[in-house]
Write a protein that holds these residues in place. Structure first.
Motif, PDB file in Angstrom:
ATOM      1  N   LEU A 242       0.831  -1.207   0.000  1.00 54.27           N
ATOM      2  CA  LEU A 242       0.000   0.000   0.000  1.00 54.27           C
ATOM      3  C   LEU A 242       0.864   1.255   0.000  1.00 54.27           C
ATOM      4  O   LEU A 242       0.608   2.201  -0.760  1.00 54.27           O
TER       5      LEU A 242
ATOM      6  N   SER B  65       2.824   1.505  -3.460  1.00 54.02           N
ATOM      7  CA  SER B  65       1.992   1.629  -4.663  1.00 54.02           C
ATOM      8  C   SER B  65       1.281   2.968  -4.747  1.00 54.02           C
ATOM      9  O   SER B  65       0.832   3.367  -5.826  1.00 54.02           O
ATOM     10  N   THR B  66       1.167   3.681  -3.638  1.00 56.31           N
ATOM     11  CA  THR B  66       0.436   4.947  -3.645  1.00 56.31           C
ATOM     12  C   THR B  66       1.363   6.165  -3.668  1.00 56.31           C
ATOM     13  O   THR B  66       0.889   7.299  -3.701  1.00 56.31           O
TER      14      THR B  66
ATOM     15  N   ASP C  53       4.041   8.890  -5.179  1.00 57.94           N
ATOM     16  CA  ASP C  53       4.222   9.568  -6.463  1.00 57.94           C
ATOM     17  C   ASP C  53       5.665   9.425  -6.942  1.00 57.94           C
ATOM     18  O   ASP C  53       6.603   9.870  -6.282  1.00 57.94           O
TER      19      ASP C  53
ATOM     20  N   ILE D 285      -1.407   8.844   2.982  1.00 53.61           N
ATOM     21  CA  ILE D 285      -2.101   7.648   2.485  1.00 53.61           C
ATOM     22  C   ILE D 285      -3.098   7.094   3.503  1.00 53.61           C
ATOM     23  O   ILE D 285      -3.757   6.090   3.241  1.00 53.61           O
TER      24      ILE D 285
END
Length: 302
Positions: free
Chosen positions: A121, A124-125, A127, A237
């Motif tokens: 998580l 993958s999130t 930038d 996140i």
């Protein structure tokens, strides 16, 4: 520590010359010893040789009343025991009153770590299109891939990376060097950051630097800076658990052991001087094995 300035200088020479102690280690010794000196002053004790078991017992009571944990109390005792030991060797005092003082038994908490899904998580999130984003991904990928301490991470230079062998040269505690391998994900993240994001950040200042990780102004990143980055990532996140540098180290060790890595190999990778320090991670692995067994074995439950 004006009253015992000479004694501290003797001990400082021991730490620097014989122990080759890091600055953080010296600072901790200074804090613990000065804490005891202030206690002596409050108790009107003017000489180190006046300290006996009764005085030490009162001091321990003071530490516990101040809310110190067993671990912190043990550290204070250990620091003072070493302090007196060196002063004895230098003929400053005749005895070591802390020699026979038992260290409090410490609880061994299971280290907190991130699950595979949580690591996925996080990564993958993030930038990867901005310079700072590339840097942040490289930091997390590298720390998770190698288990290095945050202090070791910020000290890395470009010369410490071998992309062909996929290893980094790490300067650990006590200036001990070790080589630590890293995988393809960390390699890709580091390459992208060094070739792109890092160049953009370094160009913001007139002087160059060999440190791998730099801040938004192009200056070397600090350990506090890394903690700030991780806090911001967790907040952005919506991560429900705290994210700090040592948790990535815990996660590295736990995931290796959960997937069958040898304990002594993990010890070497982490830079632990003793195997007992690494063994704390086996509690996590055993806990996981127990849960898997309970869920998988047909006769584990009624």
């Amino acid at each position: 520590m004006n009253v015992f300035h000479k004694e501290w200088l003797l001990f400082l020479d021991y730490l620097k010359i014989e122990r080759n102690a890091a600055k953080n280690t010296i600072d901790i010794y200074y804090h613990d010893i000065t804490h005891f000196i202030r206690f002596m002053e409050n108790e009107n004790i003017s000489m180190l040789e006046e300290v006996d078991h009764l005085i030490i017992r009162n001091y321990l009571t003071t530490l516990y009343k101040q809310g110190l944990s067993k671990r912190s109390v043990a550290r204070h005792i250990s620091a003072l025991r070493t302090f007196y030991k060196i002063l004895m060797r230098e003929n400053v005092v005749e005895s070591n009153p802390f020699k026979q003082i038992s260290l409090p038994k410490q609880d061994k908490p299971i280290p907190h770590f991130l699950y595979d899904e949580e690591m996925e998580l996080i990564l993958s999130t993030m930038d990867s299109d901005t310079s700072l984003g590339q840097r942040n991904i490289a930091i997390i990928e590298l720390m998770y891939a190698t288990g290095i301490r945050v202090s070791e991470c910020v000290q890395l230079t470009l010369q410490d990376i071998d992309f062909d062998l996929q290893t980094i040269l790490v300067l650990g505690k006590g200036n001990k060097e070790r080589y630590v391998p890293f995988g393809e994900f960390a390699k890709d993240a580091l390459s992208r950051y060094i070739l792109n994001g890092r160049k953009d950040l370094v160009n913001k200042q007139n002087t160059s630097t060999n440190y791998i990780f730099v801040n938004a102004e192009g200056a070397p990143l600090t350990t506090r800076g890394v903690q700030y980055i991780l806090n911001k990532i967790a907040k952005d996140i919506g991560l429900t658990v705290k994210l700090h540098p040592h948790k990535l180290r815990h996660t590295f060790a736990t995931h290796l052991l959960n997937n069958g890595a040898d304990l002594r190999v993990v010890q070497e990778l982490l830079g632990h001087s003793t195997l007992s320090t690494t063994q704390i991670y086996t509690h996590v692995s055993k806990d996981r094995l127990s849960k898997v067994y309970q869920n998988a074995h047909p006769r584990a439950k009624n």
